[in-house]
Motif scaffolding. Structure first.
Motif, PDB file in Angstrom:
ATOM      1  N   PHE A 169       5.901   3.771 -13.302  1.00 41.62           N
ATOM      2  CA  PHE A 169       5.112   2.965 -12.214  1.00 41.62           C
ATOM      3  C   PHE A 169       6.123   2.630 -11.252  1.00 41.62           C
ATOM      4  N   SER A 170       5.736   2.492 -10.212  1.00 42.41           N
ATOM      5  CA  SER A 170       6.741   1.995  -9.017  1.00 42.41           C
ATOM      6  C   SER A 170       5.849   1.144  -8.002  1.00 42.41           C
ATOM      7  N   ARG A 171       6.338   0.391  -6.956  1.00 40.62           N
ATOM      8  CA  ARG A 171       5.797  -0.376  -6.078  1.00 40.62           C
ATOM      9  C   ARG A 171       6.744  -0.366  -4.839  1.00 40.62           C
ATOM     10  N   SER A 172       6.423  -0.404  -3.802  1.00 43.78           N
ATOM     11  CA  SER A 172       7.160  -0.329  -2.509  1.00 43.78           C
ATOM     12  C   SER A 172       5.995  -0.646  -1.446  1.00 43.78           C
ATOM     13  N   ASN A 173       6.750  -0.642  -0.291  1.00 44.70           N
ATOM     14  CA  ASN A 173       6.159  -1.118   1.072  1.00 44.70           C
ATOM     15  C   ASN A 173       5.210  -2.350   1.044  1.00 44.70           C
ATOM     16  N   MET A 174       5.736  -3.238   0.404  1.00 41.15           N
ATOM     17  CA  MET A 174       4.947  -4.506   0.158  1.00 41.15           C
ATOM     18  C   MET A 174       4.990  -5.497   1.168  1.00 41.15           C
ATOM     19  N   THR A 175       4.310  -6.464   1.165  1.00 37.59           N
ATOM     20  CA  THR A 175       3.945  -7.334   2.488  1.00 37.59           C
ATOM     21  C   THR A 175       4.564  -8.686   2.017  1.00 37.59           C
ATOM     22  N   ASN A 176       5.018  -9.149   3.189  1.00 35.49           N
ATOM     23  CA  ASN A 176       5.755 -10.433   3.087  1.00 35.49           C
ATOM     24  C   ASN A 176       5.021 -11.594   2.463  1.00 35.49           C
ATOM     25  N   ASN A 177       5.741 -12.273   1.668  1.00 31.73           N
ATOM     26  CA  ASN A 177       5.111 -13.579   0.753  1.00 31.73           C
ATOM     27  C   ASN A 177       3.700 -13.439   0.214  1.00 31.73           C
ATOM     28  N   THR A 178       4.055 -12.330  -0.552  1.00 32.61           N
ATOM     29  CA  THR A 178       2.819 -11.888  -1.346  1.00 32.61           C
ATOM     30  C   THR A 178       2.881 -11.603  -2.688  1.00 32.61           C
ATOM     31  N   GLN A 179       2.082 -12.035  -3.546  1.00 30.34           N
ATOM     32  CA  GLN A 179       2.321 -11.944  -5.215  1.00 30.34           C
ATOM     33  C   GLN A 179       1.883 -10.778  -5.629  1.00 30.34           C
ATOM     34  N   TYR A 180       2.464 -10.069  -6.349  1.00 30.25           N
ATOM     35  CA  TYR A 180       1.757  -8.776  -7.080  1.00 30.25           C
ATOM     36  C   TYR A 180       1.827  -8.981  -8.432  1.00 30.25           C
ATOM     37  N   ARG A 181       0.778  -8.505  -9.240  1.00 32.78           N
ATOM     38  CA  ARG A 181       0.698  -8.570 -10.675  1.00 32.78           C
ATOM     39  C   ARG A 181       0.326  -7.059 -11.005  1.00 32.78           C
ATOM     40  N   ASP A 182       1.300  -6.307 -11.813  1.00 34.04           N
ATOM     41  CA  ASP A 182       1.348  -5.049 -12.025  1.00 34.04           C
ATOM     42  C   ASP A 182       1.097  -4.835 -13.537  1.00 34.04           C
ATOM     43  N   THR A 183      -0.041  -4.511 -14.255  1.00 32.08           N
ATOM     44  CA  THR A 183       0.091  -4.125 -15.796  1.00 32.08           C
ATOM     45  C   THR A 183       0.747  -2.684 -15.950  1.00 32.08           C
ATOM     46  N   VAL A 184       1.797  -2.966 -16.702  1.00 35.14           N
ATOM     47  CA  VAL A 184       2.273  -1.434 -17.213  1.00 35.14           C
ATOM     48  C   VAL A 184       2.144  -1.257 -18.650  1.00 35.14           C
TER      49      VAL A 184
END
Length: 535
Positions: free
Chosen positions: A369-384
């Motif tokens: 799993f990977s995540r990049s190119n995110m937006t400022n001041n944003t919450q991400y919730r990723d289920t792995v």
């Protein structure tokens, strides 16, 4: 001054927000080169401000045995001082110096420790050199150290800034230059140290020492000098894990070229050690990091705590090792944290989201799993979702300043791991420099539920009408039971006590409207959840 030696340059860490733990941190250094001065009565001092900082427990361990070559002598070439770059470049300090090479010497080395200070001296890389007998500079290097991956973190101050030769809470870099081919025993050699260029407020604390060695003591000899993984040593805490293949450092400590070696390794008191046949080409004192195979059976004898990884060498060049005391090495290590198979990564970016990324990798380094190119001041919730095995959760920050740091305008991010449908199982400090490498396992060597003694609590009947029965193991002492409706409002709250980490009881729900609800039970450390329907 003439009799004064600098045996260690170690910069204390920033104290604000610093927590070294109840046992502190231990660093280990090979002092063999200083053997000639560790004789008789000596006075030892701690200077340059270190004497006012953290409590230091300094121990000298004298190891019985034969080194690869005897240390005949060590000399401080110039007294270690802090000087401005203009004085250094004008040879007002550390000028070229004629030194008589010890007639009994077989080989010679210069040890150089440099730290830069002042606004330009500390934060700008500069080229320094050591020159033998004039002419072109034989040894030249940039004095510069990456600090964003400092194992002592978080700290206060500007600990993440890269610096000239040092980082807060770490030893000064030491450059070793072998000058044997450039000098002659019994004759005078002209030794010079200098700085190519600098500017502004650039000051340098410089220590140069000449070490003289005797003949090589063994012809055929191999040594294991370090275990990088698995190990509890503070230098390796950023990346250490049993999730990776074991890494050991071997060295040729004999005059004969080392071309083959048998490496035996095991964990704790395993009945059947594993072996690895190394081949290569190492000259005298050359080292190589060896990555050892890591099959499942290597870890069969692992324990929940207090584990020991052991390595032994034999059969150098298919012959007999002449000196066996350096053939064995062991390292203490702990198992990684054990997480549930399904997790949720909660990551809130700061104002510099372009600097942040993260991934989860298996024991072979494959990205699951990977995540990049995110937006400022944003919450991400990723289920792995993962199966049994070893994993690494990597967080990267290209700005080398984490996601929460006082000395910038990037704001504060948040980073933690939760159990699916449950509470937080791991929180991360946002002041982490350039990376986090969190190694963990799923159901190895114990399951998360076994290790934490938590079973997802049972509520019944479900659906329920008037009363809800609850059984739960693994939470301690005073518990809080709270019921939430579908919009997150608390509609019921009660404090109860668990006996021997077991709770059995019931709550009245007859006043609640029909619908779906979540029950949350927590102690001071853990939280468990489950849902039910009222009808």
């Amino acid at each position: 001054w003439p009799a004064k030696f600098e045996i260690m340059s170690f910069v204390t860490p920033y104290g604000i927000n610093l927590n070294l733990g109840p046992a502190g941190k231990t660093w280990t250094f090979d002092m063999t080169d200083y053997a000639p001065i560790f004789n008789g009565e000596k006075r030892m001092t701690m200077e340059r401000g270190g004497q006012w900082q953290e409590d230091m427990d300094i121990q000298f361990w004298f190891i019985v045995g034969t080194p690869p070559r005897d240390v005949i002598d060590i000399n401080q070439i110039w007294r270690p001082e802090s000087r401005n770059y203009t004085d250094i470049m004008a040879d007002r300090y550390f000028p070229a110096k004629d030194v008589l090479m010890n007639p009994a010497g077989e080989s010679f080395k210069i040890k150089t420790a440099i730290t830069g200070h002042g606004q330009e001296g500390e934060f700008i890389a500069r080229q320094h050199f050591v020159d033998i007998n004039g002419g072109a500079n034989e040894f030249m290097w940039n004095v510069w150290t990456e600090c964003g991956d400092n194992p002592i973190y978080p700290q206060g101050g500007t600990w993440v800034y890269d610096r000239a030769g040092w980082c807060p809470g770490a030893p000064t870099d030491v450059r070793e230059s072998d000058i044997t081919a450039l000098v002659t025993p019994g004759q005078v050699a002209n030794l010079d140290y200098g700085l190519m260029t600098a500017s502004g407020d650039s000051r340098y604390i410089v220590s140069n020492q000449l070490v003289t060695y005797g003949a090589i003591n063994h012809s055929l000899d191999a040594a294991v000098v370090e275990i990088r993984e698995p190990s509890n040593r503070v230098e390796f805490t950023r990346f250490n894990s049993i999730c990776h293949s074991p890494k050991v450092t071997i060295q040729n400590t004999g005059s004969t070229m080392l071309t083959s070696l048998t490496i035996t390794y095991w964990v704790n008191n395993a009945a059947t050690p594993l072996t690895y046949e190394w081949t290569g080409s190492l000259e005298f004192l050359a080292k190589e990091e060896v990555i050892l195979p890591s099959p499942q059976e290597l870890w069969n004898s692992i324990q929940p705590a207090a584990n020991v990884f052991k390595v032994a060498l034999s059969n150098p060049n298919n012959g007999t090792d002449e000196y066996t005391p350096n053939n064995y090495y062991s390292s203490n290590f702990e198992i990684p944290e054990v997480l549930p198979a399904n997790i949720v990564i909660w990551f809130k970016t700061n104002n510099a989201a372009f600097e942040s990324s993260y991934d989860v990798r298996d024991s072979d380094g494959n990205v699951i799993f990977s995540r990049s190119n995110m937006t400022n001041n944003t919450q991400y919730r990723d289920t792995v979702m993962m199966g049994q095995g070893c994993y690494t959760y990597n967080v990267y920050d290209s700005g080398d300043d984490g996601i929460s740091w006082w000395a910038n305008n990037d704001g504060n991010g948040i980073n933690y791991i939760r159990e699916v449908g449950g509470g937080t199982v791991k929180s991360f400090n946002g002041d982490f420099g350039d990376n986090i490498k969190f190694n963990f396992t799923v159901d190895f060597p114990l399951s998360y539920e076994e290790l934490n003694k938590i079973e997802k609590f049972k509520i019944f009947p479900n659906p329920a009408t008037d009363e809800l029965n609850i059984t739960l193991r693994g939470l301690n002492d005073e518990l809080t039971i709270e019921v939430f409706n579908m919009v997150g409002q608390s509609v019921y709250k009660k404090s109860v006590n668990a006996e021997n980490s077991i709770y059995e009881g019931s709550i009245a729900i007859d006043d609640l409207p029909n619908g779906m609800y979540t029950v949350q039970i927590s102690d001071k450390d853990k939280t468990a959840h489950d849902s039910f329907v009222k009808q």
